[in-house]
Design an enzyme around this catalytic site. Structure first.
Site, short mmCIF file in Angstrom:
data_model
loop_
_atom_site.label_atom_id
_atom_site.label_comp_id
_atom_site.label_asym_id
_atom_site.label_seq_id
_atom_site.Cartn_x
_atom_site.Cartn_y
_atom_site.Cartn_z
N CYS A 1 0.82 -1.17 0.04
CA CYS A 1 -0.01 -0.04 -0.15
C CYS A 1 0.83 1.06 0.04
CB CYS A 1 -0.74 -0.16 1.08
SG CYS A 1 -2.07 1.53 1.43
N SER B 1 0.82 3.40 1.79
CA SER B 1 1.09 4.17 3.07
C SER B 1 2.63 3.33 3.66
CB SER B 1 0.04 3.79 4.47
OG SER B 1 -1.17 4.20 3.84
N HIS C 1 5.15 5.37 2.35
CA HIS C 1 5.21 6.61 3.04
C HIS C 1 6.04 6.59 4.16
CE1 HIS C 1 2.48 8.73 0.61
NE2 HIS C 1 1.16 8.47 1.26
N HIS D 1 0.39 -3.96 5.98
CA HIS D 1 -0.79 -3.91 6.67
C HIS D 1 -2.03 -4.43 6.00
CE1 HIS D 1 -0.51 0.04 4.50
NE2 HIS D 1 -1.95 -0.05 4.65
N CYS E 1 -7.11 -3.03 3.60
CA CYS E 1 -6.85 -1.51 3.56
C CYS E 1 -7.73 -0.96 2.30
CB CYS E 1 -5.43 -1.38 3.50
SG CYS E 1 -5.15 0.32 3.39
N1 COD Z 1 -4.66 15.69 -9.80
C1 COD Z 1 -5.26 14.46 -9.99
N2 COD Z 1 -4.80 13.13 -9.85
C2 COD Z 1 -3.73 13.11 -9.15
C3 COD Z 1 -2.84 14.41 -8.84
C4 COD Z 1 -3.30 15.69 -9.13
N3 COD Z 1 -2.91 16.84 -8.73
N4 COD Z 1 -1.83 13.91 -8.58
C5 COD Z 1 -1.74 12.59 -8.35
N5 COD Z 1 -3.01 12.17 -8.86
C6 COD Z 1 -3.45 10.68 -9.23
C7 COD Z 1 -2.01 9.91 -9.61
O1 COD Z 1 -1.93 10.03 -10.83
C8 COD Z 1 -2.72 8.49 -9.09
O2 COD Z 1 -3.31 7.86 -10.24
C9 COD Z 1 -3.74 8.81 -8.03
O3 COD Z 1 -3.93 10.45 -7.89
C10 COD Z 1 -3.03 8.30 -6.57
O4 COD Z 1 -2.92 6.94 -6.78
P1 COD Z 1 -2.09 6.13 -5.85
O5 COD Z 1 -1.80 5.08 -6.68
O6 COD Z 1 -0.79 6.87 -5.60
O7 COD Z 1 -2.81 6.01 -4.38
P2 COD Z 1 -3.98 4.94 -3.75
O8 COD Z 1 -5.12 4.93 -4.66
O9 COD Z 1 -3.08 3.77 -3.49
O10 COD Z 1 -4.36 5.86 -2.50
C11 COD Z 1 -3.39 6.22 -1.52
C12 COD Z 1 -4.03 7.38 -1.02
C13 COD Z 1 -3.10 8.46 -1.72
C14 COD Z 1 -5.31 7.48 -1.02
C15 COD Z 1 -3.40 7.17 0.59
O11 COD Z 1 -3.17 8.55 1.15
C16 COD Z 1 -3.94 6.24 1.25
O12 COD Z 1 -3.55 4.99 0.98
N6 COD Z 1 -5.15 6.33 1.94
C17 COD Z 1 -5.56 5.33 2.82
C18 COD Z 1 -5.95 6.46 4.04
C19 COD Z 1 -5.69 5.50 5.33
O13 COD Z 1 -6.60 4.99 6.01
N7 COD Z 1 -4.42 5.17 5.53
C20 COD Z 1 -3.75 4.62 6.51
C21 COD Z 1 -3.54 3.21 6.35
S1 COD Z 1 -3.12 2.82 4.71
ZN ZN Z 2 -2.82 0.92 3.51
#
Ligand code: COD
Ligand code: ZN
Length: 365
Positions: A37, A39, A42, A58, A165
């Protein structure tokens, strides 16, 4: 009143050489599946500060290997999903019908310890920290009873691990936090695994228009496959994206979701929803040490701004039901899993995540 530590161990893949890691109740290992994930990365990058050394991971599914005294909700051999947001059943959030952020989660304090203040891992005699009470990049882990949910024994662990998650976080943001209604209009900012899960949640809730927003147009095909009716790239417009969305929807969407973790898109998502009754949900983890300045008029006119952790689900209650819904084909997980890799390729999995080539990589033995 129980006074004994309620712990149990699960079987997962190994992060360090097997002989270097000691987990309580170590015994045989069986099935292994753990997703990578954002995170987890991160923590590697420093955006999420945790004590080191630490066993990350996780988002997983495993099999109970043994249980501590007093554990009643699972037994050895049960298939389970560990819960990074536990459900202790006793804290204010657990007792409230509205809450899900159990006070026993380590998301806030980030101490890297079990709720009883101990670590159950050592490496060459040195303490190793737990990640969000789960630590799944390891062959064996130890979690509190409140942080594990028993699931259908027929469930494929290499798929349903995502319910630990990413999938539940996005799907629940739509169904549980926003409570999207049939016929509504939704906008989703960010089409990673979590954003695509929001798209699926909006579709299951009966939204009639689902507008997917991403700066990477390669994400659009899958978003459409999962239910998006429109896909837009902010780079294709010479005006702010919230204005584009306002025009597209004749005054704003009913529900918007920020699933990126950026302050500018959080504000844009708020601004694109209907000025009087729009609801905007922050799902992306806010960047460390950044604040938002915004025009309070955005809220004064009636919009609501909410956050959602683990999709708002009360984890121990909801996870077995989500697995049951997956088995009934209410939703799919396959489109989110772009790579299934052997555990030894964990670094490749992280590279795929960092270069935007994967949605989810699942590691298995
Ligand atoms: N405008 C539009 N889209 C964008 C921009 C922008 N400025 N910047 C990036 N993007 C796009 C990227 O191209 C990508 O497609 C998407 O945003 C982000 O996707 P990923 O793959 O980086 O992230 P995910 O879907 O795995 O999500 C992760 C989150 C970013 C949501 C992250 O914060 C998370 O995992 N949140 C879960 C919250 C939580 O409870 N965390 C605790 C345990 S995980
Ligand atoms: Zn996660």
């Amino acid at each position: 009143m129980r006074t004994i530590p309620q712990t149990l161990s699960l079987t997962f893949s190994i992060v360090c050489h097997k002989t270097d890691i000691k987990a309580l109740h170590r015994n045989f290992h069986q099935i292994v599946a753990t997703g990578i994930c954002r995170s987890d990365d991160h923590v590697v990058s420093g955006a999420l500060v945790m004590p080191f050394p630490i066993i990350l991971g996780h988002e997983a599914a495993g099999v109970v290997e043994s249980v501590g005294q007093g554990v009643t909700s699972v037994k050895p051999g049960d298939k389970v999903i560990p819960l990074f947001v536990p459900q202790c059943g006793e804290c204010k959030s657990c007792l409230s019908t509205k809450g899900n952020l159990c006070s026993k989660t380590d998301l806030g304090s980030r101490a890297g310890l079990m709720p009883d203040g101990t670590t159950r891992f050592t490496c060459k005699g040195k303490a190793v920290y737990h990640f969000l009470g789960t630590s799944t990049f390891t062959e064996y882990t130890v979690v509190p009873e409140s942080a594990v949910a028993k699931i259908n024994p027929a469930a494929p662990l290499e798929k349903v691990c995502l319910i630990g998650c990413g999938f539940s976080t996005g799907y629940g943001a739509a169904l549980q936090t926003a409570k999207v209604e049939p016929g509504s209009t939704c906008a989703i900012f960010g089409l990673g695994g979590v954003g695509l899960s929001v798209v699926m949640g909006c579709k299951v809730a009966g939204a009639s228009r689902i507008i997917a927003v991403d700066i990477n147009k390669d994400k659009f095909a899958k978003a459409k496959q999962l239910g998006a009716t429109d896909c837009i790239n902010p780079k294709d417009f010479n005006k702010p994206i919230h204005e584009v969305l306002m025009e597209m929807t004749d005054g704003g969407v009913d529900y918007s979701f920020e699933v990126i973790g950026r302050t500018d898109t959080m504000t844009a998502a708020l601004a694109c929803c209907h000025s009087n009754y729009g609801v905007s949900v922050i799902v992306g983890v806010p960047p460390a040490a950044q604040n938002i300045t915004f025009d309070p008029m955005l809220l004064f006119t009636g919009r609501s701004w909410k956050g959602s952790v683990f999709g708002g689900w009360k984890s121990k209650d909801a996870v077995p039901k989500l697995v049951a819904d997956y088995m009934k084909k209410t939703f799919v997980l396959d489109p989110l899993i772009t790579h299934t890799l052997p555990w030894t390729k964990i670094n490749e999995g992280f590279d795929l995540l960092r270069t935007g080539k994967s949605i989810r990589s699942v590691l298995t033995f």
